[in-house]
Design a protein around this motif. Structure first.
Motif, PDB file in Angstrom:
ATOM      1  N   GLU A 134      54.943  21.124  47.486  1.00 45.39           N
ATOM      2  CA  GLU A 134      54.750  22.454  47.748  1.00 45.39           C
ATOM      3  C   GLU A 134      53.958  23.058  46.161  1.00 45.39           C
ATOM      4  N   LEU A 135      54.319  22.620  45.060  1.00 47.61           N
ATOM      5  CA  LEU A 135      52.981  22.832  43.671  1.00 47.61           C
ATOM      6  C   LEU A 135      51.649  22.634  44.380  1.00 47.61           C
ATOM      7  N   MET A 136      51.439  21.246  44.422  1.00 41.57           N
ATOM      8  CA  MET A 136      49.725  21.249  45.026  1.00 41.57           C
ATOM      9  C   MET A 136      49.153  22.138  45.634  1.00 41.57           C
ATOM     10  N   LYS A 137      50.189  22.310  46.874  1.00 43.99           N
ATOM     11  CA  LYS A 137      49.449  23.303  47.800  1.00 43.99           C
ATOM     12  C   LYS A 137      49.705  24.740  46.878  1.00 43.99           C
ATOM     13  N   ALA A 138      50.367  24.778  46.294  1.00 47.73           N
ATOM     14  CA  ALA A 138      50.075  26.170  46.160  1.00 47.73           C
ATOM     15  C   ALA A 138      48.596  26.474  44.752  1.00 47.73           C
ATOM     16  N   GLY A 139      48.599  24.755  44.159  1.00 46.65           N
ATOM     17  CA  GLY A 139      47.265  24.835  43.014  1.00 46.65           C
ATOM     18  C   GLY A 139      46.001  24.826  43.666  1.00 46.65           C
ATOM     19  N   GLU A 140      45.943  24.521  45.436  1.00 48.35           N
ATOM     20  CA  GLU A 140      45.215  24.511  46.125  1.00 48.35           C
ATOM     21  C   GLU A 140      44.525  25.861  46.933  1.00 48.35           C
ATOM     22  N   VAL A 141      45.552  26.893  47.076  1.00 48.07           N
ATOM     23  CA  VAL A 141      45.329  27.656  47.299  1.00 48.07           C
ATOM     24  C   VAL A 141      44.937  29.162  46.335  1.00 48.07           C
ATOM     25  N   ARG A 142      45.065  28.170  44.706  1.00 46.31           N
ATOM     26  CA  ARG A 142      44.854  28.653  43.949  1.00 46.31           C
ATOM     27  C   ARG A 142      43.098  28.841  43.321  1.00 46.31           C
ATOM     28  N   ARG A 143      42.825  27.712  43.870  1.00 46.20           N
ATOM     29  CA  ARG A 143      41.697  26.842  43.788  1.00 46.20           C
ATOM     30  C   ARG A 143      40.778  27.437  44.669  1.00 46.20           C
ATOM     31  N   SER A 144      41.271  28.088  45.821  1.00 45.50           N
ATOM     32  CA  SER A 144      40.821  28.182  47.111  1.00 45.50           C
ATOM     33  C   SER A 144      40.453  29.501  47.224  1.00 45.50           C
ATOM     34  N   PHE A 145      41.634  30.426  46.614  1.00 45.90           N
ATOM     35  CA  PHE A 145      40.876  31.530  46.653  1.00 45.90           C
ATOM     36  C   PHE A 145      39.795  31.873  44.593  1.00 45.90           C
ATOM     37  N   GLU A 146      39.307  31.437  44.092  1.00 40.54           N
ATOM     38  CA  GLU A 146      38.424  31.571  43.115  1.00 40.54           C
ATOM     39  C   GLU A 146      37.799  31.136  43.881  1.00 40.54           C
ATOM     40  N   LEU A 147      37.258  29.849  44.658  1.00 40.27           N
ATOM     41  CA  LEU A 147      35.911  29.820  45.311  1.00 40.27           C
ATOM     42  C   LEU A 147      35.826  30.713  45.701  1.00 40.27           C
ATOM     43  N   ASN A 148      36.759  31.289  47.043  1.00 36.65           N
ATOM     44  CA  ASN A 148      36.195  32.125  47.383  1.00 36.65           C
ATOM     45  C   ASN A 148      35.720  33.896  46.625  1.00 36.65           C
ATOM     46  N   THR A 149      36.473  33.600  45.745  1.00 31.86           N
ATOM     47  CA  THR A 149      36.150  34.997  44.897  1.00 31.86           C
ATOM     48  C   THR A 149      34.717  34.767  44.118  1.00 31.86           C
ATOM     49  N   ALA A 150      34.375  34.177  43.731  1.00 33.33           N
ATOM     50  CA  ALA A 150      33.247  33.514  42.719  1.00 33.33           C
ATOM     51  C   ALA A 150      32.267  33.414  44.143  1.00 33.33           C
ATOM     52  N   ILE A 151      32.041  32.636  44.988  1.00 32.65           N
ATOM     53  CA  ILE A 151      31.065  33.351  46.751  1.00 32.65           C
ATOM     54  C   ILE A 151      30.738  34.520  46.203  1.00 32.65           C
ATOM     55  N   VAL A 152      31.849  35.171  46.770  1.00 35.02           N
ATOM     56  CA  VAL A 152      31.763  36.477  47.288  1.00 35.02           C
ATOM     57  C   VAL A 152      30.764  37.457  46.322  1.00 35.02           C
ATOM     58  N   LYS A 153      31.653  37.701  45.280  1.00 34.43           N
ATOM     59  CA  LYS A 153      30.662  37.741  43.754  1.00 34.43           C
ATOM     60  C   LYS A 153      29.326  37.258  43.902  1.00 34.43           C
ATOM     61  N   ALA A 154      29.562  36.354  43.572  1.00 36.71           N
ATOM     62  CA  ALA A 154      27.964  35.391  43.512  1.00 36.71           C
ATOM     63  C   ALA A 154      26.937  36.348  44.905  1.00 36.71           C
ATOM     64  N   PHE A 155      27.122  36.454  46.264  1.00 37.11           N
ATOM     65  CA  PHE A 155      26.568  37.245  47.156  1.00 37.11           C
ATOM     66  C   PHE A 155      26.527  38.663  46.947  1.00 37.11           C
ATOM     67  N   HIS A 156      27.085  39.283  45.818  1.00 41.46           N
ATOM     68  CA  HIS A 156      26.849  40.083  46.303  1.00 41.46           C
ATOM     69  C   HIS A 156      26.063  41.159  45.695  1.00 41.46           C
ATOM     70  N   SER A 157      26.297  39.988  44.178  1.00 41.18           N
ATOM     71  CA  SER A 157      25.220  40.265  43.508  1.00 41.18           C
ATOM     72  C   SER A 157      24.213  40.330  43.426  1.00 41.18           C
ATOM     73  N   MET A 158      23.144  39.291  44.731  1.00 44.04           N
ATOM     74  CA  MET A 158      22.521  39.205  45.096  1.00 44.04           C
ATOM     75  C   MET A 158      21.999  40.262  46.113  1.00 44.04           C
ATOM     76  N   MET A 159      23.286  41.155  46.504  1.00 42.84           N
ATOM     77  CA  MET A 159      22.300  41.347  47.676  1.00 42.84           C
ATOM     78  C   MET A 159      22.347  43.066  46.802  1.00 42.84           C
ATOM     79  N   THR A 160      23.006  43.253  46.010  1.00 41.13           N
ATOM     80  CA  THR A 160      22.559  44.211  44.944  1.00 41.13           C
ATOM     81  C   THR A 160      20.925  44.496  44.323  1.00 41.13           C
ATOM     82  N   MET A 161      21.063  43.049  43.737  1.00 37.67           N
ATOM     83  CA  MET A 161      19.604  42.387  43.684  1.00 37.67           C
ATOM     84  C   MET A 161      18.440  43.003  44.135  1.00 37.67           C
ATOM     85  N   VAL A 162      18.834  42.979  45.950  1.00 38.45           N
ATOM     86  CA  VAL A 162      17.733  43.004  46.864  1.00 38.45           C
ATOM     87  C   VAL A 162      17.368  44.302  47.356  1.00 38.45           C
TER      88      VAL A 162
END
Length: 126
Positions: A95-123
């Motif tokens: 369960e703790l391994m799964k919780a770590g996977e979820v945390r990493r997935s949230f972080e990756l999701n947030t980083a991708i959205v932030k990067a694409f948001h920055s690209m969209m605002t620059m355009v």
């Protein structure tokens, strides 16, 4: 092929991750409850299969590569040779391994959205 709305896809994954995080937290909270059966949600890939979105790997190993949990797959009754007194199926290490996977997935999701948001605002500013 229809266009994929990245922000909608990221929102769906965030919602799925929140549901999975809740299931994992419930499993951990009930680790000592007699007869409790551990729960999990279906993989996000199956959720996407019900939609028009498909994931494609640009290189071998990009998708489907999961973190190994060597040493944590052992069920409590196999490790000790006896059944746990509570007779539940929750293994805290898993369960703790799964919780770590979820945390990493949230972080990756947030980083991708932030990067694409920055690209969209620059355009838009150009």
């Amino acid at each position: 092929m229809e266009p994929v709305n990245l922000f909608d896809l990221a929102t769906r994954q965030s919602q799925w991750l929140a549901v999975r995080q809740s299931a994992i937290a419930s499993n951990i909270a009930n680790a000592n409850t007699p007869g409790y059966t551990a729960n999990d949600v279906e993989p996000f890939e199956k959720v996407l299969d019900r939609t028009a979105v498909t994931l494609k790997a640009t290189e071998a190993g990009h998708l489907g590569a999961e973190a190994t949990n060597a040493g944590f797959n052992v069920k409590p009754e196999e490790a000790t040779g006896s059944i746990m007194p509570s007779k539940n199926t929750v293994v805290l290490e898993d369960e703790l391994m799964k919780a770590g996977e979820v945390r990493r997935s949230f972080e990756l999701n947030t980083a991708i959205v932030k990067a694409f948001h920055s690209m969209m605002t620059m355009v838009v500013k150009s």
